[in-house]
Motif scaffolding. Structure first.
Motif, PDB file in Angstrom:
ATOM      1  N   ALA A 192       0.851  -1.192   0.000  1.00 37.99           N
ATOM      2  CA  ALA A 192       0.000   0.000   0.000  1.00 37.99           C
ATOM      3  C   ALA A 192       0.886   1.241   0.000  1.00 37.99           C
ATOM      4  O   ALA A 192       2.066   1.177   0.359  1.00 37.99           O
ATOM      5  CB  ALA A 192      -0.908  -0.007   1.228  1.00 37.99           C
ATOM      6  N   PRO A 193       0.332   2.385  -0.384  1.00 32.25           N
ATOM      7  CA  PRO A 193       1.123   3.622  -0.378  1.00 32.25           C
ATOM      8  C   PRO A 193       1.603   3.962   1.027  1.00 32.25           C
ATOM      9  O   PRO A 193       0.922   3.692   2.012  1.00 32.25           O
ATOM     10  CB  PRO A 193       0.139   4.684  -0.869  1.00 32.25           C
ATOM     11  N   ASP A 194       2.788   4.566   1.105  1.00 32.41           N
ATOM     12  CA  ASP A 194       3.252   5.121   2.369  1.00 32.41           C
ATOM     13  C   ASP A 194       2.402   6.348   2.672  1.00 32.41           C
ATOM     14  O   ASP A 194       2.113   7.143   1.779  1.00 32.41           O
ATOM     15  CB  ASP A 194       4.727   5.533   2.272  1.00 32.41           C
ATOM     16  N   LEU A 195       2.015   6.492   3.907  1.00 27.94           N
ATOM     17  CA  LEU A 195       1.173   7.610   4.312  1.00 27.94           C
ATOM     18  C   LEU A 195       1.974   8.558   5.193  1.00 27.94           C
ATOM     19  O   LEU A 195       2.669   8.121   6.105  1.00 27.94           O
ATOM     20  CB  LEU A 195      -0.066   7.098   5.052  1.00 27.94           C
ATOM     21  N   LYS A 196       1.880   9.848   4.895  1.00 28.86           N
ATOM     22  CA  LYS A 196       2.635  10.840   5.650  1.00 28.86           C
ATOM     23  C   LYS A 196       1.839  12.135   5.657  1.00 28.86           C
ATOM     24  O   LYS A 196       1.502  12.677   4.603  1.00 28.86           O
ATOM     25  CB  LYS A 196       4.005  11.043   4.996  1.00 28.86           C
ATOM     26  N   SER A 197       1.531  12.648   6.830  1.00 32.19           N
ATOM     27  CA  SER A 197       0.618  13.785   6.958  1.00 32.19           C
ATOM     28  C   SER A 197       1.152  15.083   6.362  1.00 32.19           C
ATOM     29  O   SER A 197       0.374  15.943   5.971  1.00 32.19           O
ATOM     30  CB  SER A 197       0.254  14.004   8.430  1.00 32.19           C
ATOM     31  N   ASP A 198       2.463  15.258   6.259  1.00 34.03           N
ATOM     32  CA  ASP A 198       2.979  16.509   5.713  1.00 34.03           C
ATOM     33  C   ASP A 198       3.581  16.341   4.310  1.00 34.03           C
ATOM     34  O   ASP A 198       4.291  17.199   3.814  1.00 34.03           O
ATOM     35  CB  ASP A 198       4.020  17.119   6.651  1.00 34.03           C
ATOM     36  N   ALA A 199       3.268  15.223   3.650  1.00 29.48           N
ATOM     37  CA  ALA A 199       3.803  14.967   2.311  1.00 29.48           C
ATOM     38  C   ALA A 199       2.960  15.657   1.249  1.00 29.48           C
ATOM     39  O   ALA A 199       1.764  15.867   1.413  1.00 29.48           O
ATOM     40  CB  ALA A 199       3.844  13.471   2.048  1.00 29.48           C
ATOM     41  N   ASN A 200       3.594  16.007   0.159  1.00 30.71           N
ATOM     42  CA  ASN A 200       2.925  16.630  -0.978  1.00 30.71           C
ATOM     43  C   ASN A 200       3.234  15.800  -2.219  1.00 30.71           C
ATOM     44  O   ASN A 200       3.789  16.292  -3.187  1.00 30.71           O
ATOM     45  CB  ASN A 200       3.428  18.076  -1.143  1.00 30.71           C
ATOM     46  N   GLU A 201       2.891  14.509  -2.143  1.00 29.64           N
ATOM     47  CA  GLU A 201       3.209  13.561  -3.208  1.00 29.64           C
ATOM     48  C   GLU A 201       2.006  12.686  -3.507  1.00 29.64           C
ATOM     49  O   GLU A 201       1.074  12.597  -2.724  1.00 29.64           O
ATOM     50  CB  GLU A 201       4.386  12.674  -2.768  1.00 29.64           C
ATOM     51  N   ILE A 202       2.077  12.004  -4.638  1.00 24.97           N
ATOM     52  CA  ILE A 202       1.036  11.053  -5.038  1.00 24.97           C
ATOM     53  C   ILE A 202       1.173   9.785  -4.200  1.00 24.97           C
ATOM     54  O   ILE A 202       2.283   9.346  -3.896  1.00 24.97           O
ATOM     55  CB  ILE A 202       1.197  10.704  -6.542  1.00 24.97           C
ATOM     56  N   ALA A 203       0.035   9.194  -3.825  1.00 28.63           N
ATOM     57  CA  ALA A 203       0.030   7.904  -3.140  1.00 28.63           C
ATOM     58  C   ALA A 203       0.321   6.829  -4.184  1.00 28.63           C
ATOM     59  O   ALA A 203      -0.419   6.677  -5.161  1.00 28.63           O
ATOM     60  CB  ALA A 203      -1.321   7.657  -2.474  1.00 28.63           C
ATOM     61  N   VAL A 204       1.422   6.094  -4.014  1.00 26.44           N
ATOM     62  CA  VAL A 204       1.852   5.088  -4.982  1.00 26.44           C
ATOM     63  C   VAL A 204       1.799   3.715  -4.328  1.00 26.44           C
ATOM     64  O   VAL A 204       2.332   3.511  -3.236  1.00 26.44           O
ATOM     65  CB  VAL A 204       3.287   5.390  -5.486  1.00 26.44           C
ATOM     66  N   GLU A 205       1.126   2.775  -5.006  1.00 29.79           N
ATOM     67  CA  GLU A 205       1.068   1.399  -4.547  1.00 29.79           C
ATOM     68  C   GLU A 205       1.919   0.539  -5.467  1.00 29.79           C
ATOM     69  O   GLU A 205       2.208   0.934  -6.606  1.00 29.79           O
ATOM     70  CB  GLU A 205      -0.378   0.890  -4.517  1.00 29.79           C
ATOM     71  N   SER A 206       2.332  -0.630  -4.986  1.00 32.14           N
ATOM     72  CA  SER A 206       3.155  -1.499  -5.817  1.00 32.14           C
ATOM     73  C   SER A 206       2.710  -2.944  -5.675  1.00 32.14           C
ATOM     74  O   SER A 206       2.099  -3.338  -4.679  1.00 32.14           O
ATOM     75  CB  SER A 206       4.641  -1.356  -5.458  1.00 32.14           C
ATOM     76  N   ILE A 207       3.029  -3.702  -6.716  1.00 32.02           N
ATOM     77  CA  ILE A 207       2.772  -5.134  -6.713  1.00 32.02           C
ATOM     78  C   ILE A 207       4.028  -5.828  -7.213  1.00 32.02           C
ATOM     79  O   ILE A 207       4.671  -5.368  -8.156  1.00 32.02           O
ATOM     80  CB  ILE A 207       1.541  -5.505  -7.573  1.00 32.02           C
ATOM     81  N   GLU A 208       4.394  -6.894  -6.525  1.00 30.86           N
ATOM     82  CA  GLU A 208       5.532  -7.703  -6.939  1.00 30.86           C
ATOM     83  C   GLU A 208       4.989  -9.036  -7.417  1.00 30.86           C
ATOM     84  O   GLU A 208       4.205  -9.680  -6.709  1.00 30.86           O
ATOM     85  CB  GLU A 208       6.486  -7.900  -5.755  1.00 30.86           C
ATOM     86  N   VAL A 209       5.372  -9.431  -8.620  1.00 30.54           N
ATOM     87  CA  VAL A 209       4.852 -10.672  -9.202  1.00 30.54           C
ATOM     88  C   VAL A 209       5.996 -11.621  -9.533  1.00 30.54           C
ATOM     89  O   VAL A 209       7.064 -11.211  -9.985  1.00 30.54           O
ATOM     90  CB  VAL A 209       3.987 -10.416 -10.457  1.00 30.54           C
ATOM     91  N   ALA A 210       5.751 -12.892  -9.272  1.00 26.28           N
ATOM     92  CA  ALA A 210       6.654 -13.956  -9.694  1.00 26.28           C
ATOM     93  C   ALA A 210       6.173 -14.439 -11.062  1.00 26.28           C
ATOM     94  O   ALA A 210       5.005 -14.254 -11.424  1.00 26.28           O
ATOM     95  CB  ALA A 210       6.634 -15.094  -8.684  1.00 26.28           C
ATOM     96  N   HIS A 211       7.062 -15.039 -11.814  1.00 21.64           N
ATOM     97  CA  HIS A 211       6.685 -15.536 -13.147  1.00 21.64           C
ATOM     98  C   HIS A 211       7.492 -16.777 -13.468  1.00 21.64           C
ATOM     99  O   HIS A 211       8.431 -17.138 -12.749  1.00 21.64           O
ATOM    100  CB  HIS A 211       6.903 -14.450 -14.211  1.00 21.64           C
ATOM    101  N   GLU A 212       7.144 -17.431 -14.574  1.00 25.16           N
ATOM    102  CA  GLU A 212       7.824 -18.662 -14.967  1.00 25.16           C
ATOM    103  C   GLU A 212       8.710 -18.465 -16.189  1.00 25.16           C
ATOM    104  O   GLU A 212       9.088 -19.431 -16.835  1.00 25.16           O
ATOM    105  CB  GLU A 212       6.797 -19.764 -15.222  1.00 25.16           C
ATOM    106  N   GLY A 213       9.019 -17.246 -16.520  1.00 21.93           N
ATOM    107  CA  GLY A 213       9.928 -16.996 -17.624  1.00 21.93           C
ATOM    108  C   GLY A 213       9.732 -15.614 -18.206  1.00 21.93           C
ATOM    109  O   GLY A 213       8.597 -15.157 -18.373  1.00 21.93           O
TER     110      GLY A 213
END
Length: 145
Positions: free
Chosen positions: A118-139
């Motif tokens: 989930a996005p990092d949350l910070k009360s005094d930040a002026n940035e976009i909330a960015v989420e990430s996903i890490e995926v495994a694969h078979e090639g």
């Protein structure tokens, strides 16, 4: 005619199981192979020989801005936990030129999520909330376009 400049890395497209989704960052496009060291007992050479081994698959990480009502990462993560076979997807990442035409593409087969952040949350930040996903694969393969 050869290009004067290398391609910038900021213009790309991700095809996520049939849907094109915008991401701010994709990392982990690594193709790697393990090596096998071998030496038999009566070898006249006093060193090992090296042979190519099995491919090693690194995880892909994709980041994007968080939108209201968008829970695709979490839904996919939960779906895979409930159905380990049908929850997999192929992911294609295309590097685009200035005409929006693909010039290189990487295909990751049978992907499934292993981590959702989930996005990092910070009360005094002026940035976009960015989420990430890490995926495994078979090639991972570089496709000619």
């Amino acid at each position: 005619m050869a290009q004067e400049y290398p391609l910038p890395r900021f213009h790309f497209q991700v095809d996520w199981g049939g849907a094109k989704i915008s991401f701010t960052e994709v990392t982990g496009l690594v193709m790697e192979r393990e090596k096998i060291d071998y030496r038999h007992s009566d070898s006249k050479d006093f060193h090992k020989i090296t042979m190519p081994g099995l491919p090693k698959n690194n995880n892909l990480t994709m980041k994007r801005g968080k939108f209201e009502g968008d829970f695709d990462y979490n839904t996919w993560f939960e779906d895979v936990g409930n159905d380990r076979v049908n929850g997999r997807r192929d992911v294609v990442i295309r590097l685009l030129n200035e005409k929006h035409t693909p010039v290189a593409a990487w295909s990751a087969t049978r992907c499934f999520p292993v981590k959702v952040t989930a996005p990092d949350l910070k009360s005094d930040a002026n940035e976009i909330a960015v989420e990430s996903i890490e995926v495994a694969h078979e090639g991972l393969k570089l496709m000619k376009v």
